[in-house]
Design a protein around this motif. Sequence first.
Motif, PDB file in Angstrom:
ATOM      1  N   ILE A 193       0.876  -1.175   0.000  1.00  0.00           N
ATOM      2  CA  ILE A 193       0.000   0.000   0.000  1.00  0.00           C
ATOM      3  C   ILE A 193       0.913   1.224   0.000  1.00  0.00           C
ATOM      4  N   LEU A 194       0.851   1.977  -1.079  1.00  0.00           N
ATOM      5  CA  LEU A 194       1.749   3.114  -1.256  1.00  0.00           C
ATOM      6  C   LEU A 194       1.056   4.421  -0.894  1.00  0.00           C
ATOM      7  N   SER A 195       1.824   5.317  -0.290  1.00  0.00           N
ATOM      8  CA  SER A 195       1.330   6.658   0.040  1.00  0.00           C
ATOM      9  C   SER A 195       1.910   7.655  -0.961  1.00  0.00           C
ATOM     10  N   HIS A 196       1.054   8.522  -1.461  1.00  0.00           N
ATOM     11  CA  HIS A 196       1.470   9.533  -2.429  1.00  0.00           C
ATOM     12  C   HIS A 196       1.119  10.918  -1.896  1.00  0.00           C
ATOM     13  N   TYR A 197       1.903  11.904  -2.323  1.00  0.00           N
ATOM     14  CA  TYR A 197       1.714  13.273  -1.841  1.00  0.00           C
ATOM     15  C   TYR A 197       1.842  14.260  -2.995  1.00  0.00           C
ATOM     16  N   GLN A 198       1.042  15.310  -2.938  1.00  0.00           N
ATOM     17  CA  GLN A 198       1.110  16.412  -3.903  1.00  0.00           C
ATOM     18  C   GLN A 198       1.040  15.910  -5.351  1.00  0.00           C
ATOM     19  N   ILE A 199       0.027  15.098  -5.596  1.00  0.00           N
ATOM     20  CA  ILE A 199      -0.152  14.463  -6.909  1.00  0.00           C
ATOM     21  C   ILE A 199      -0.735  15.476  -7.894  1.00  0.00           C
ATOM     22  N   VAL A 200      -0.036  15.712  -8.976  1.00  0.00           N
ATOM     23  CA  VAL A 200      -0.542  16.628  -9.998  1.00  0.00           C
ATOM     24  C   VAL A 200      -1.621  15.912 -10.800  1.00  0.00           C
ATOM     25  N   LYS A 201      -2.858  16.424 -10.707  1.00  0.00           N
ATOM     26  CA  LYS A 201      -3.972  15.822 -11.436  1.00  0.00           C
ATOM     27  C   LYS A 201      -4.222  16.536 -12.765  1.00  0.00           C
ATOM     28  N   GLN A 202      -3.905  17.821 -12.800  1.00  0.00           N
ATOM     29  CA  GLN A 202      -4.041  18.597 -14.037  1.00  0.00           C
ATOM     30  C   GLN A 202      -2.924  19.620 -14.086  1.00  0.00           C
ATOM     31  N   LEU A 203      -2.462  19.913 -15.302  1.00  0.00           N
ATOM     32  CA  LEU A 203      -1.423  20.930 -15.489  1.00  0.00           C
ATOM     33  C   LEU A 203      -1.785  21.763 -16.709  1.00  0.00           C
ATOM     34  N   GLN A 204      -2.026  23.044 -16.470  1.00  0.00           N
ATOM     35  CA  GLN A 204      -2.458  23.933 -17.552  1.00  0.00           C
ATOM     36  C   GLN A 204      -1.414  25.016 -17.768  1.00  0.00           C
ATOM     37  N   SER A 205      -1.091  25.270 -19.033  1.00  0.00           N
ATOM     38  CA  SER A 205      -0.057  26.237 -19.388  1.00  0.00           C
ATOM     39  C   SER A 205      -0.676  27.465 -20.038  1.00  0.00           C
ATOM     40  N   ILE A 206      -0.203  28.645 -19.629  1.00  0.00           N
ATOM     41  CA  ILE A 206      -0.736  29.909 -20.130  1.00  0.00           C
ATOM     42  C   ILE A 206       0.418  30.768 -20.615  1.00  0.00           C
ATOM     43  N   ALA A 207       0.349  31.241 -21.848  1.00  0.00           N
ATOM     44  CA  ALA A 207       1.390  32.102 -22.398  1.00  0.00           C
ATOM     45  C   ALA A 207       1.356  33.472 -21.718  1.00  0.00           C
ATOM     46  N   LEU A 208       2.525  34.009 -21.425  1.00  0.00           N
ATOM     47  CA  LEU A 208       2.642  35.329 -20.820  1.00  0.00           C
ATOM     48  C   LEU A 208       3.478  36.206 -21.748  1.00  0.00           C
ATOM     49  N   LYS A 209       2.906  37.313 -22.174  1.00  0.00           N
ATOM     50  CA  LYS A 209       3.618  38.209 -23.081  1.00  0.00           C
ATOM     51  C   LYS A 209       4.348  39.306 -22.313  1.00  0.00           C
ATOM     52  N   ASN A 210       3.699  39.839 -21.317  1.00  0.00           N
ATOM     53  CA  ASN A 210       4.289  40.890 -20.492  1.00  0.00           C
ATOM     54  C   ASN A 210       3.889  40.624 -19.058  1.00  0.00           C
ATOM     55  N   ASN A 211       4.393  41.479 -18.155  1.00  0.00           N
ATOM     56  CA  ASN A 211       3.895  41.379 -16.788  1.00  0.00           C
ATOM     57  C   ASN A 211       2.396  41.614 -16.851  1.00  0.00           C
ATOM     58  N   GLU A 212       1.624  40.676 -16.337  1.00  0.00           N
ATOM     59  CA  GLU A 212       0.191  40.788 -16.569  1.00  0.00           C
ATOM     60  C   GLU A 212      -0.625  40.062 -15.515  1.00  0.00           C
ATOM     61  N   SER A 213      -1.912  40.243 -15.632  1.00  0.00           N
ATOM     62  CA  SER A 213      -2.864  39.534 -14.774  1.00  0.00           C
ATOM     63  C   SER A 213      -4.003  39.051 -15.647  1.00  0.00           C
ATOM     64  N   GLY A 214      -4.740  38.069 -15.139  1.00  0.00           N
ATOM     65  CA  GLY A 214      -5.856  37.527 -15.889  1.00  0.00           C
ATOM     66  C   GLY A 214      -6.557  36.458 -15.085  1.00  0.00           C
ATOM     67  N   THR A 215      -7.560  35.836 -15.704  1.00  0.00           N
ATOM     68  CA  THR A 215      -8.327  34.775 -15.054  1.00  0.00           C
ATOM     69  C   THR A 215      -8.491  33.626 -16.029  1.00  0.00           C
ATOM     70  N   VAL A 216      -8.316  32.411 -15.532  1.00  0.00           N
ATOM     71  CA  VAL A 216      -8.487  31.225 -16.360  1.00  0.00           C
ATOM     72  C   VAL A 216      -9.373  30.237 -15.607  1.00  0.00           C
ATOM     73  N   ALA A 217     -10.242  29.537 -16.347  1.00  0.00           N
ATOM     74  CA  ALA A 217     -11.142  28.545 -15.750  1.00  0.00           C
ATOM     75  C   ALA A 217     -10.568  27.146 -15.960  1.00  0.00           C
ATOM     76  N   ILE A 218     -10.532  26.368 -14.873  1.00  0.00           N
ATOM     77  CA  ILE A 218     -10.036  24.997 -14.910  1.00  0.00           C
ATOM     78  C   ILE A 218     -11.137  24.066 -14.412  1.00  0.00           C
ATOM     79  N   THR A 219     -11.382  22.985 -15.130  1.00  0.00           N
ATOM     80  CA  THR A 219     -12.377  22.011 -14.691  1.00  0.00           C
ATOM     81  C   THR A 219     -11.870  21.270 -13.457  1.00  0.00           C
ATOM     82  N   GLU A 220     -12.706  21.186 -12.444  1.00  0.00           N
ATOM     83  CA  GLU A 220     -12.311  20.488 -11.219  1.00  0.00           C
ATOM     84  C   GLU A 220     -12.180  18.985 -11.466  1.00  0.00           C
TER      85      GLU A 220
END
Length: 252
Positions: A193-220
């Motif tokens: 029985i193995l224990s796992h930690y901090q498992i990445v379930k999704q990884l989404q990449s967003i291009a950044l052109k300049n110092n900026e802010s924004g909002t992105v929607a991710i499916t749970e």
Amino acid sequence: MKKIKLVPIFVTLLLLFGMSSCAQNNPNQKTTKGIVVLELFTSEGCSSCPPADELLGKIQNENKDGQVYVLSYHVDYWDRQGWKDIFGNPEYTRRQYDYAKWLGKEPVYTPQVIVNGKKDYIGSDEFTIRNAISSALSKPAAAEVALKTTAVNNKLNVHYTVNGISKNSRLLLAVVQKSAKSNVKRGENAHRILSHYQIVKQLQSIALKNNESGTVAITEPKEFTATDFEVIGFVQDTNSGAILGAARAENN
């Protein structure tokens, strides 16, 4: 014998010291703390991986609210050895091969830990990894990242603000399951029985052109709860693989 006048020199030293102290205590002077992103490439099919999983879990537990961020990617190339990793994802295998190109180190292996996208270590080598963490924390991060998440209708709306990026930067958002256990029935870890930690379930990449802010929607993810999951974001230079800044999302 000519006497040296000490008073002007003394006054000059006092002025210099005062200016230095004011600069150090100036509340408007902005400093960026050091950050550490530990990316573990692991698999349930690898008998050398459980000690690395446990080590990264311990480091995560020690830094729940700190500047150290743990991400565990379960690769899929061990699946053909008799056990299919329930968290395995070919996307994470591709990410590990990206690092092989950035670091000039092939073939890939598990357990491998990448520190801030710059150096790799055997994932169970606690002494070396802790030294790498201390070294990285002593250097200011190149970029500042701030994240806030709001859960709405099975979506995570992630608002991000990034400052201090390079022209080749991307923001990566990892949806992370904090812990899980798995009953492995076959392969190198059969009947464990193995224990796992901090498992990445999704990884989404967003291009950044300049110092900026924004909002992105991710499916749970299906199992998502605000208690058992978190979002970690980090800025990466796509030319070198270097990680410039990172943050853990605050929940609204």
